[in-house]
Design a protein around this motif. Structure first.
Motif, PDB file in Angstrom:
ATOM      1  N   LEU A  58       0.809  -1.221   0.000  1.00  0.00           N
ATOM      2  CA  LEU A  58       0.000   0.000   0.000  1.00  0.00           C
ATOM      3  C   LEU A  58       0.842   1.271   0.000  1.00  0.00           C
ATOM      4  O   LEU A  58       0.352   2.341  -0.342  1.00  0.00           O
ATOM      5  CB  LEU A  58      -0.934   0.019   1.213  1.00  0.00           C
ATOM      6  N   THR A  59       2.112   1.163   0.391  1.00  0.00           N
ATOM      7  CA  THR A  59       2.944   2.373   0.391  1.00  0.00           C
ATOM      8  C   THR A  59       3.974   2.373  -0.723  1.00  0.00           C
ATOM      9  O   THR A  59       4.290   3.422  -1.262  1.00  0.00           O
ATOM     10  CB  THR A  59       3.692   2.535   1.726  1.00  0.00           C
ATOM     11  N   ARG A  88       2.171   1.325  -5.065  1.00  0.00           N
ATOM     12  CA  ARG A  88       0.862   1.956  -5.159  1.00  0.00           C
ATOM     13  C   ARG A  88       0.163   1.560  -6.444  1.00  0.00           C
ATOM     14  O   ARG A  88       0.791   1.337  -7.468  1.00  0.00           O
ATOM     15  CB  ARG A  88       1.024   3.489  -5.134  1.00  0.00           C
ATOM     16  N   ASP A  98      -5.784   2.302  -4.312  1.00  0.00           N
ATOM     17  CA  ASP A  98      -5.179   1.710  -3.113  1.00  0.00           C
ATOM     18  C   ASP A  98      -5.663   2.374  -1.817  1.00  0.00           C
ATOM     19  O   ASP A  98      -5.826   1.704  -0.810  1.00  0.00           O
ATOM     20  CB  ASP A  98      -3.646   1.718  -3.186  1.00  0.00           C
ATOM     21  N   THR A  99      -5.924   3.676  -1.872  1.00  0.00           N
ATOM     22  CA  THR A  99      -6.389   4.342  -0.645  1.00  0.00           C
ATOM     23  C   THR A  99      -7.796   3.891  -0.282  1.00  0.00           C
ATOM     24  O   THR A  99      -8.116   3.739   0.894  1.00  0.00           O
ATOM     25  CB  THR A  99      -6.370   5.875  -0.801  1.00  0.00           C
ATOM     26  N   PHE A 105      -7.462   0.513   1.262  1.00  0.00           N
ATOM     27  CA  PHE A 105      -6.963   0.658   2.633  1.00  0.00           C
ATOM     28  C   PHE A 105      -8.095   1.125   3.556  1.00  0.00           C
ATOM     29  O   PHE A 105      -8.253   0.613   4.665  1.00  0.00           O
ATOM     30  CB  PHE A 105      -5.799   1.649   2.651  1.00  0.00           C
ATOM     31  N   GLY A 106      -8.881   2.082   3.080  1.00  0.00           N
ATOM     32  CA  GLY A 106     -10.016   2.574   3.870  1.00  0.00           C
ATOM     33  C   GLY A 106     -10.977   1.446   4.207  1.00  0.00           C
ATOM     34  O   GLY A 106     -11.442   1.316   5.335  1.00  0.00           O
ATOM     35  N   ARG A 113       1.259   0.089   7.412  1.00  0.00           N
ATOM     36  CA  ARG A 113       1.134   1.102   6.355  1.00  0.00           C
ATOM     37  C   ARG A 113       1.661   2.442   6.848  1.00  0.00           C
ATOM     38  O   ARG A 113       2.416   3.114   6.169  1.00  0.00           O
ATOM     39  CB  ARG A 113      -0.315   1.252   5.905  1.00  0.00           C
ATOM     40  N   ASN A 114       1.251   2.811   8.051  1.00  0.00           N
ATOM     41  CA  ASN A 114       1.696   4.108   8.563  1.00  0.00           C
ATOM     42  C   ASN A 114       3.193   4.122   8.825  1.00  0.00           C
ATOM     43  O   ASN A 114       3.854   5.140   8.644  1.00  0.00           O
ATOM     44  CB  ASN A 114       0.935   4.465   9.844  1.00  0.00           C
TER      45      ASN A 114
END
Lengths: 371, 293
Positions: free
Chosen positions: B111-112, B115, B119-120, B123-124, B174-175
């Motif tokens: 996810l990082t 990409r 993808d966002t 992730f959401g 991810r973060n």
């Protein structure tokens, strides 16, 4: 066909085209610098050569092999990143040999290659350390070592010196140049620093807004900039751009403008061309480098055409080796570069010698050089 | 990294300092009280507890309740103690923690650093897993486990916890990887490393703190879970928490409080151990990226 060919390459993100029809051919052993302000597309172009970004149209070939769609590791290139991108968990030695390991080179050969490179860059004492324990300059060397060890066809440098302090930057610049002369490798180097571009390159591509504005040797770029952007971007202090009127009298063409006293000044062009004559009676922009405006004693003796004018000095800036003198010409500030011991002072009238051989006329409408 | 230390603490006078320590001590005692009661009473014979004073020190020290809770106490119908269920829990927790951490790391990596379109949004959607209450999925999950033939088995429980945990672990990784320089991945690509090699050789060795966070979080959650264990396990795969409930809430025979206390401590011991061993990294990992140090 050159060694590295960039043929009509464009790059778009969605419907936005960020690189337009770039066409550059690099010969073997050349040092090509892509220079331009941020956002001009120079890093995108480099990433496309590296294979880190796709090519929207056109093709990139290395040694006559089309590289479109070829994986970065299969292009036989090496890249030095702005942040150096050293693997933090590996020692310097492991960092240098990682690429060889990934390409299945046996260990004894890897060791030998690593030792050779470490010797060349004088980083032998650092091999067992981690990147976190190195200074900026040392990291820079390791990053170059990692590129060199692969013995690639093309080296790609992405603003490698911009994280170093001013003094180290100058030292490393010289070192990169030495390395290039010693190894004779083909290098594509991205920077926003025009001095780096001038000093390092054998050829420069000045880029702006996704277009290559001019491609040429440093001398060509500096002496005969293709347009106003290149003229003002390259050189420090930048080129004086003075608005002048064109007046043709017989075979001689004059540029007419005002000095700070409101008196009309006439400067005869050294090379009166037909194109220039066509601008008779119109206003054009005349580009004169600061070093082409000097005190009369400091004027270039080899120049065949020097015009001397009188003008009011506004500010002097002694820089040690030279003195920069600001005055008003044609209603705009004009910087002259005089000898350090030239007898000038603020609010005094002084003589300025203008080397008209180095004056470059531009069409203000198209911004292109008048040839 | 920002770590609390005496050096960067605010300077205070002696009086304030004494007050602070007293206050902290009081709270520590308050929080430790239940544990103290549990330990004291787990070391007493049952007769002393029946005597009435729960806070008194044992007159006669004994480890008999611990042995009983571990291996001979009546859990449900069998006098097996908690031992087999302890192993059931281990067999469930270890694969579930390992798998969810590995999958979270891979998800975070993709996810990082790889990409792709949407993808966002993906992730959401994965984050929803963190907000859905357990109870809602009980029936659909039972159906899925039945279809897969995993109902009432340890692999079934592992799957349930994996599905629930991957949302959290993906969020963590991810973060964490978002702050990891992408140029390193590009350099590795040019060096010729593939997808998994970059992950294994470049990212994972730098992921220590966040792996610890993920492991602690997953371990405590899965070990302490009661609802899924009670719903989806049968007698052979029943985890420790369910067994403890069966031990404590049996409605026949004498209530052996000392054995119950010992059993409860046994059930809490592994999570306590994980915190003591890795707790330091837990706080550091949670703070990573939030403060530039």
């Amino acid at each position: 066909m050159g060694f590295l060919d960039i043929n009509n390459v464009t790059k778009s993100y969605g419907s936005v085209e960020v690189l337009h029809q770039v066409d550059i051919s690099v010969e073997e052993g050349e040092f090509l610098v892509l220079v331009g302000p941020s956002g001009c597309g120079k890093s995108t172009l480099l990433n496309m050569i590296a294979g880190l970004e796709g090519i929207s149209s056109g093709e990139i070939a290395i040694k006559d092999q089309v590289m479109n769609g070829v994986h970065p590791s299969k292009r036989n290139i090496a890249m030095v990143f702005q942040s150096y991108a050293l693997y933090p968990n590996m020692t310097v030695g492991q960092n240098i040999t990682f690429g060889l390991e990934m390409h299945g080179v046996p260990k004894p050969e890897r060791q030998k290659a690593m030792n050779d490179v470490a010797k060349l860059l004088q980083i032998e004492p650092l091999l067992a350390r981690k990147p976190g324990q190195l200074s900026g300059g040392q990291r820079q060397r390791v990053a170059m070592g990692r590129a060199l060890v692969r013995n690639p066809d093309v080296f790609l440098f992405d603003e490698p010196l911009s994280n170093l302090d001013a003094k180290l930057r100058v030292d490393m610049r010289t070192e990169i140049k030495k390395l290039h002369q010693k190894l004779g490798t083909t290098i594509v180097y991205v920077t926003h620093d025009q001095i780096e571009a001038m000093t390092l390159s054998t050829r420069i591509a000045v880029m702006n807004g996704g277009y290559v504005q001019q491609l040429g040797t440093p001398k060509e770029i500096y002496d005969t900039p293709a347009n106003l952007f290149v003229a003002s971007f390259m050189g420090s202090p930048s080129m004086n751009l003075i608005s002048v009127g064109v007046k043709a009298e017989g075979d001689t063409i004059y540029a007419e403008t005002d000095n700070s006293e409101g008196e009309t000044i006439r400067l005869a062009f050294a090379q009166p061309s037909a194109a220039l004559k066509a601008h008779d009676g119109r206003q054009i922009t005349l580009g004169i480098r600061p070093e082409a405006i000097t005190d009369p004693e400091g004027a270039d003796r080899n120049s065949r055409h020097i015009e001397t004018i009188r003008n009011m000095v506004e500010v002097t800036e002694p820089a040690g080796s030279d003195t920069f003198v600001a005055s008003t010409l044609g209603g705009k500030e004009c910087i002259a570069r005089m000898r350090a011991d030239a007898d000038v002072g603020p609010n005094r009238i002084a003589d300025f010698a203008i080397n008209m051989e180095k004056a470059v006329p531009f069409d203000p409408a198209t911004e292109a050089r008048i040839v | 990294m920002a770590v609390a230390s005496a050096e960067n603490a605010v300077r205070t006078g002696r009086f304030t300092r004494t007050f602070i320590y007293l206050f902290l001590l009081l709270f520590a005692l308050f929080y430790l009280m239940p544990l103290l009661v549990m330990i004291l009473n787990s070391l007493k014979p049952l007769a002393e507890i029946r005597g009435g004073n729960m806070l008194a020190l044992p007159k006669q020290w004994t480890i008999e309740p611990w042995l009983s809770a571990w291996s001979t106490a009546q859990v449900g119908v069998e006098p097996t103690g908690l031992k087999p269920f302890f192993w059931n829990s281990i067999k469930m927790v270890v694969p579930a923690v390992v798998l969810s951490t590995v999958m979270g790391a891979l998800n975070g990596y993709v996810l990082t650093k790889w990409r792709f379109r949407g993808d966002t949004i993906l992730f959401g959607l994965m984050l929803f897993a963190c907000f859905i209450p357990f109870q809602i999925v009980l029936i659909p999950m039972a159906r899925v486990l039945g279809l897969l033939g995993l109902a009432g088995s340890t692999p079934g429980l592992v799957l349930v916890h994996l599905v629930y945990g991957v949302g959290f672990t993906t969020l963590y990784f991810r973060n964490y990887y978002a702050a990891f320089p992408t140029e390193l991945v590009r350099a590795a690509q040019i060096d010729g490393a593939g997808f998994f090699r970059i992950f294994w050789r470049i990212l994972l060795p730098s992921s220590g703190p966040i792996v610890v966070v993920s492991v602690i979080w997953q371990f405590t959650n899965i070990w302490n879970d009661f609802l899924f264990g009670a719903s989806f396990a049968d007698l052979d795969s029943m985890p420790m928490t369910v067994a403890l409930n069966n031990l404590v809430s049996s409605s026949t025979g004498v209530k052996e409080y000392n054995v119950h206390f010992a059993g409860a401590i046994l059930a809490a011991l592994p999570t306590l151990l994980v915190y003591i061993v890795a707790g330091r990294y837990f706080v550091r990992g949670l703070m990573a990226g939030s403060v530039k140090g």
